[in-house]
Design an enzyme around this catalytic site. Structure first.
Site, PDB file in Angstrom:
ATOM      1  N   LEU A   1      19.811  72.879  61.327  1.00 57.30           N
ATOM      2  CA  LEU A   1      19.670  73.896  62.383  1.00 57.30           C
ATOM      3  C   LEU A   1      18.174  74.131  62.562  1.00 57.30           C
ATOM      4  O   LEU A   1      17.521  74.660  61.670  1.00 57.30           O
ATOM      5  CB  LEU A   1      20.337  75.216  61.988  1.00 57.30           C
ATOM      6  CG  LEU A   1      21.805  75.205  61.557  1.00 57.30           C
ATOM      7  CD1 LEU A   1      22.317  76.635  61.395  1.00 57.30           C
ATOM      8  CD2 LEU A   1      22.653  74.466  62.566  1.00 57.30           C
TER       9      LEU A   1
ATOM     10  N   GLU B   1      15.795  77.771  47.771  1.00 60.60           N
ATOM     11  CA  GLU B   1      14.535  77.591  47.023  1.00 60.60           C
ATOM     12  C   GLU B   1      13.310  77.692  47.940  1.00 60.60           C
ATOM     13  O   GLU B   1      12.291  78.287  47.566  1.00 60.60           O
ATOM     14  CB  GLU B   1      14.548  76.220  46.331  1.00 60.60           C
ATOM     15  CG  GLU B   1      13.306  75.898  45.516  1.00 60.60           C
ATOM     16  CD  GLU B   1      13.101  76.873  44.365  1.00 60.60           C
ATOM     17  OE1 GLU B   1      13.931  76.882  43.446  1.00 60.60           O
ATOM     18  OE2 GLU B   1      12.101  77.633  44.390  1.00 60.60           O
TER      19      GLU B   1
ATOM     20  N   GLU C   1       0.043  83.394  62.132  1.00 58.56           N
ATOM     21  CA  GLU C   1       0.732  83.371  63.424  1.00 58.56           C
ATOM     22  C   GLU C   1      -0.090  84.161  64.448  1.00 58.56           C
ATOM     23  O   GLU C   1      -0.927  84.988  64.067  1.00 58.56           O
ATOM     24  CB  GLU C   1       2.084  84.085  63.294  1.00 58.56           C
ATOM     25  CG  GLU C   1       2.963  83.579  62.180  1.00 58.56           C
ATOM     26  CD  GLU C   1       3.936  82.521  62.649  1.00 58.56           C
ATOM     27  OE1 GLU C   1       4.205  82.477  63.857  1.00 58.56           O
ATOM     28  OE2 GLU C   1       4.388  81.737  61.803  1.00 58.56           O
TER      29      GLU C   1
ATOM     30  N   LYS D   1      10.378  88.172  50.164  1.00 61.99           N
ATOM     31  CA  LYS D   1      10.383  87.208  49.046  1.00 61.99           C
ATOM     32  C   LYS D   1      10.590  87.937  47.718  1.00 61.99           C
ATOM     33  O   LYS D   1      11.311  87.454  46.831  1.00 61.99           O
ATOM     34  CB  LYS D   1       9.081  86.408  49.036  1.00 61.99           C
ATOM     35  CG  LYS D   1       8.973  85.468  50.232  1.00 61.99           C
ATOM     36  CD  LYS D   1       7.572  84.910  50.389  1.00 61.99           C
ATOM     37  CE  LYS D   1       7.490  83.960  51.572  1.00 61.99           C
ATOM     38  NZ  LYS D   1       6.104  83.603  51.911  1.00 61.99           N
TER      39      LYS D   1
ATOM     40  N   THR E   1       8.590  73.011  62.388  1.00 55.67           N
ATOM     41  CA  THR E   1       7.710  72.542  61.316  1.00 55.67           C
ATOM     42  C   THR E   1       8.510  72.070  60.100  1.00 55.67           C
ATOM     43  O   THR E   1       8.336  70.946  59.619  1.00 55.67           O
ATOM     44  CB  THR E   1       6.768  73.697  60.895  1.00 55.67           C
ATOM     45  OG1 THR E   1       6.132  74.193  62.062  1.00 55.67           O
ATOM     46  CG2 THR E   1       5.725  73.236  59.900  1.00 55.67           C
ATOM     47  N   VAL E   2       9.394  72.926  59.593  1.00 54.90           N
ATOM     48  CA  VAL E   2      10.107  72.587  58.350  1.00 54.90           C
ATOM     49  C   VAL E   2      11.298  71.658  58.632  1.00 54.90           C
ATOM     50  O   VAL E   2      11.561  70.723  57.862  1.00 54.90           O
ATOM     51  CB  VAL E   2      10.582  73.868  57.615  1.00 54.90           C
ATOM     52  CG1 VAL E   2      11.238  73.506  56.291  1.00 54.90           C
ATOM     53  CG2 VAL E   2       9.409  74.811  57.377  1.00 54.90           C
TER      54      VAL E   2
HETATM   55  N1  LIG Z   1       6.428  76.873  58.255  1.00 52.76           N
HETATM   56  C1  LIG Z   1       6.296  77.150  56.969  1.00 52.76           C
HETATM   57  O1  LIG Z   1       5.270  76.857  56.350  1.00 52.76           O
HETATM   58  C2  LIG Z   1       7.417  77.828  56.227  1.00 52.76           C
HETATM   59  C3  LIG Z   1       7.269  78.066  54.840  1.00 52.76           C
HETATM   60  C4  LIG Z   1       8.323  78.649  54.131  1.00 52.76           C
HETATM   61  C5  LIG Z   1       9.475  79.011  54.799  1.00 52.76           C
HETATM   62  N2  LIG Z   1       9.567  78.793  56.144  1.00 52.76           N
HETATM   63  C6  LIG Z   1      10.806  79.194  56.807  1.00 52.76           C
HETATM   64  O2  LIG Z   1      11.408  78.050  57.389  1.00 52.76           O
HETATM   65  C7  LIG Z   1      12.107  78.429  58.568  1.00 52.76           C
HETATM   66  C8  LIG Z   1      11.618  77.567  59.725  1.00 52.76           C
HETATM   67  O3  LIG Z   1      10.243  77.786  59.930  1.00 52.76           O
HETATM   68  P1  LIG Z   1       9.374  76.817  60.859  1.00 52.76           P
HETATM   69  O4  LIG Z   1       7.957  77.103  60.529  1.00 52.76           O
HETATM   70  O5  LIG Z   1       9.859  75.418  60.755  1.00 52.76           O
HETATM   71  O6  LIG Z   1       9.700  77.415  62.307  1.00 52.76           O
HETATM   72  P2  LIG Z   1       9.454  76.717  63.702  1.00 52.76           P
HETATM   73  O7  LIG Z   1       8.414  75.674  63.618  1.00 52.76           O
HETATM   74  O8  LIG Z   1       9.288  77.812  64.690  1.00 52.76           O
HETATM   75  O9  LIG Z   1      10.835  75.975  63.993  1.00 52.76           O
HETATM   76  C9  LIG Z   1      12.021  76.662  64.246  1.00 52.76           C
HETATM   77  C10 LIG Z   1      12.987  75.704  64.921  1.00 52.76           C
HETATM   78  O10 LIG Z   1      14.237  76.362  65.097  1.00 52.76           O
HETATM   79  C11 LIG Z   1      14.586  76.354  66.471  1.00 52.76           C
HETATM   80  N3  LIG Z   1      15.252  77.607  66.803  1.00 52.76           N
HETATM   81  C12 LIG Z   1      14.799  78.870  66.592  1.00 52.76           C
HETATM   82  N4  LIG Z   1      15.701  79.762  67.013  1.00 52.76           N
HETATM   83  C13 LIG Z   1      16.729  79.046  67.521  1.00 52.76           C
HETATM   84  C14 LIG Z   1      17.958  79.401  68.127  1.00 52.76           C
HETATM   85  N5  LIG Z   1      18.302  80.678  68.310  1.00 52.76           N
HETATM   86  N6  LIG Z   1      18.777  78.401  68.509  1.00 52.76           N
HETATM   87  C15 LIG Z   1      18.425  77.105  68.343  1.00 52.76           C
HETATM   88  N7  LIG Z   1      17.272  76.703  67.775  1.00 52.76           N
HETATM   89  C16 LIG Z   1      16.447  77.669  67.378  1.00 52.76           C
HETATM   90  C17 LIG Z   1      13.288  76.201  67.230  1.00 52.76           C
HETATM   91  O11 LIG Z   1      13.582  75.681  68.495  1.00 52.76           O
HETATM   92  P3  LIG Z   1      12.456  75.385  69.594  1.00 52.76           P
HETATM   93  O12 LIG Z   1      11.900  74.071  69.183  1.00 52.76           O
HETATM   94  O13 LIG Z   1      13.204  75.356  70.863  1.00 52.76           O
HETATM   95  O14 LIG Z   1      11.461  76.519  69.520  1.00 52.76           O
HETATM   96  C18 LIG Z   1      12.530  75.244  66.308  1.00 52.76           C
HETATM   97  O15 LIG Z   1      12.948  73.906  66.502  1.00 52.76           O
HETATM   98  C19 LIG Z   1      11.844  79.932  58.749  1.00 52.76           C
HETATM   99  O16 LIG Z   1      12.889  80.661  58.204  1.00 52.76           O
HETATM  100  C20 LIG Z   1      10.578  80.156  57.954  1.00 52.76           C
HETATM  101  O17 LIG Z   1      10.470  81.490  57.467  1.00 52.76           O
HETATM  102  C21 LIG Z   1       8.576  78.216  56.869  1.00 52.76           C
END
Ligand SMILES: NC(=O)c1ccc[n+]([C@@H]2O[C@H](COP(=O)([O-])OP(=O)(O)OC[C@H]3O[C@@H](n4cnc5c(N)ncnc54)[C@H](OP(=O)(O)O)[C@@H]3O)[C@@H](O)[C@H]2O)c1
Length: 426
Positions: free
Chosen positions: A11, A129, A190, A205, A15-16
């Site tokens: 889902l 994790e 951000e 956390k 980035t992740v």
């Molecule tokens: N980035 C990090 O370093 C990091 C570190 C630790 C934990 N996390 C956690 O990992 C998770 C993902 O973070 P991320 O940085 O990968 O976020 P991200 O880059 O914003 O990616 C989120 C993805 O989910 C999609 N999305 C969001 N809401 C949606 C919805 N309602 N329906 C369908 N698709 C949806 C987005 O779609 P679109 O492409 O259309 O925008 C995007 O593809 C978060 O919970 C974050 O807290 C992230």
């Protein structure tokens, strides 16, 4: 040899999500060799079919129900972020007897008990994790490897954004505003940095850490939380002169049947292990009554480090499916806790105030501290024109007691303002 294939659905492909796909492709042979199973990403849920994602287009769907109804998908990996709809999707997936992996600290912290309960009721696994300290395996460590220990304390830096900003303030003398701007330019913060700089991300956390370390569900909103947005360069400098670095710390500590917890900027002695943790790095100190102090250090965010933890969870579940092992849910552990949550607990404090630059000011303040049973470790005074900036380090005391004394100090004629109060790690 015919290996079992386990199909998973992602889902989110940001980035992740895309990094998780990348790891599972890049290390597919290694994973198959080590575990004896092939993990295949079979569907990826996204918001728009028009956007370019780094996964084959045939995997994309914009219909979550499609994934729920797909009997071939055994594991759902939630990497969308945000509390909703992520929490609802995870609960629905667990109810549909699909295992769930997530990196979403906000959703896990907000719905911890419901998620755990749903995984137990449906005898499927829930792993998160990646939700705390990104690539550093701290939650896993709190399980089997430390099971023989009573955990006494968790203390650490679990937000890379704020640690980067503080490092810039400490090492280059930048103001908070300049350091934040630099963090945003470098992609460490951000555009809307509030969740990080106000300590909310760290509190989410910590809430998860408290559940795993102490079997205690402490709602995020009850954890005393303060961030770094109000920190002044003068306090970074004063703390430095006194032998400390200021770090945004999460702390959970067991004390005689009670559990103390807080998120706040604290003064850390320069020779403390956590003082050496700079820039975007994270570190968590776990104190067990048998093992003593353990320090976990590494990258707490970023695509590949975070995806490394998510992929580790996926592999753990795939292994359990392959071996027909009983699925380990966390639910039984939670009912065992007898601890009373008691907020922040006692701390040493750094207090900076401004008084009149005239004989007697310091004496009046120290005598008031004395009358209120507050013991002073050190005092530094810098006088400029009519004012004097006075910094006290106060020995360990309950915050309410310090606040009562501070109210009386503010009534003294020769005290103009109390400018900063921060806890000190001793
Ligand atoms: N980035 C990090 O370093 C990091 C570190 C630790 C934990 N996390 C956690 O990992 C998770 C993902 O973070 P991320 O940085 O990968 O976020 P991200 O880059 O914003 O990616 C989120 C993805 O989910 C999609 N999305 C969001 N809401 C949606 C919805 N309602 N329906 C369908 N698709 C949806 C987005 O779609 P679109 O492409 O259309 O925008 C995007 O593809 C978060 O919970 C974050 O807290 C992230």
């Amino acid at each position: 040899m015919n290996m079992k294939k386990i199909k998973i659905g992602l889902l989110g492909c940001g980035t992740v999500g895309s990094a998780t796909y990348e790891i599972l492709q890049m290390n597919a042979d290694k994973i198959a060799q080590k575990t004896g199973v092939i993990i295949e990403v079979a569907q990826v849920f996204v918001r728009s079919m028009e956007k370019n994602y780094p996964v084959p287009k045939r995997l994309l769907t914009t219909n979550f129900q499609n994934m729920l109804d797909n009997p071939e998908l055994e594991i759902i990996v939630e990497l969308m972020g945000g509390i909703e709809p992520a929490s609802t999707y995870m609960l629905q997936a667990l109810k549909a007897k699909k295992h769930v992996v997530t990196a979403n600290k906000a959703a896990v912290a907000a719905h911890y008990a419901d998620l755990i309960q749903m995984s137990a009721e449906n005898q499927v696994m829930l792993r998160f994790e990646a939700s705390v300290a990104g690539g550093i395996p701290v939650l896993d460590a709190l399980q089997a490897p430390l099971n023989s220990n009573e955990i006494e304390e968790v203390l650490g830096i679990v937000n890379g954004t704020t640690n980067y900003i503080l490092t810039q303030m400490i090492e280059s003398g930048k103001s908070y505003e300049t350091a934040l701007k630099l963090a945003q330019e470098k992609g460490f913060a951000e555009a809307d940095p509030r969740a990080d700089v106000e300590g909310i991300d760290s509190a989410n956390k910590l809430s998860i850490l408290l559940a795993l370390a102490f079997d205690e569900i402490v709602p995020v909103e009850t954890i005393p939380t303060s961030g770094i947005s109000q920190l002044k360069s003068v306090d970074i400098k004063q703390a430095g002169d006194l032998g400390y670095k200021i770090k945004l710390l999460v702390r959970g500590k067991k004390m005689e049947g009670s559990l103390q917890a807080s998120v706040q900027p604290m003064l850390v002695p320069k020779d403390h292990m956590l003082a050496a943790v700079s820039n975007e790095f994270n570190a968590l100190l776990i104190r067990g009554n048998a093992v003593g102090d353990l320090l976990f250090y590494g990258r707490g965010a970023g695509g590949l480090p975070t995806a490394s933890a998510a992929a580790g969870d996926i592999i753990e579940i795939a292994n359990a499916i392959d071996k027909n092992a009983a699925f380990d849910t966390y639910v039984n552990k939670l009912s065992q806790s007898q601890l009373i949550f008691s907020g922040e607990g006692e701390n040493a404090y750094y207090v900076r105030l401004t008084g009149q630059n005239r004989p007697g000011t310091l004496g009046h303040i120290t005598s008031l501290f004395g009358k209120n049973d507050i013991s002073i470790e050190s005092v530094t005074q810098v006088a400029k024109d009519e004012c004097a900036s006075i910094v006290f380090i106060i020995h360990e005391i309950a915050r309410e007691k310090l606040d009562r004394a501070i109210r009386k100090i503010l009534n003294l004629d020769d005290v103009l303002s109390v400018d900063c109060i921060l806890s000190v790690i001793t």
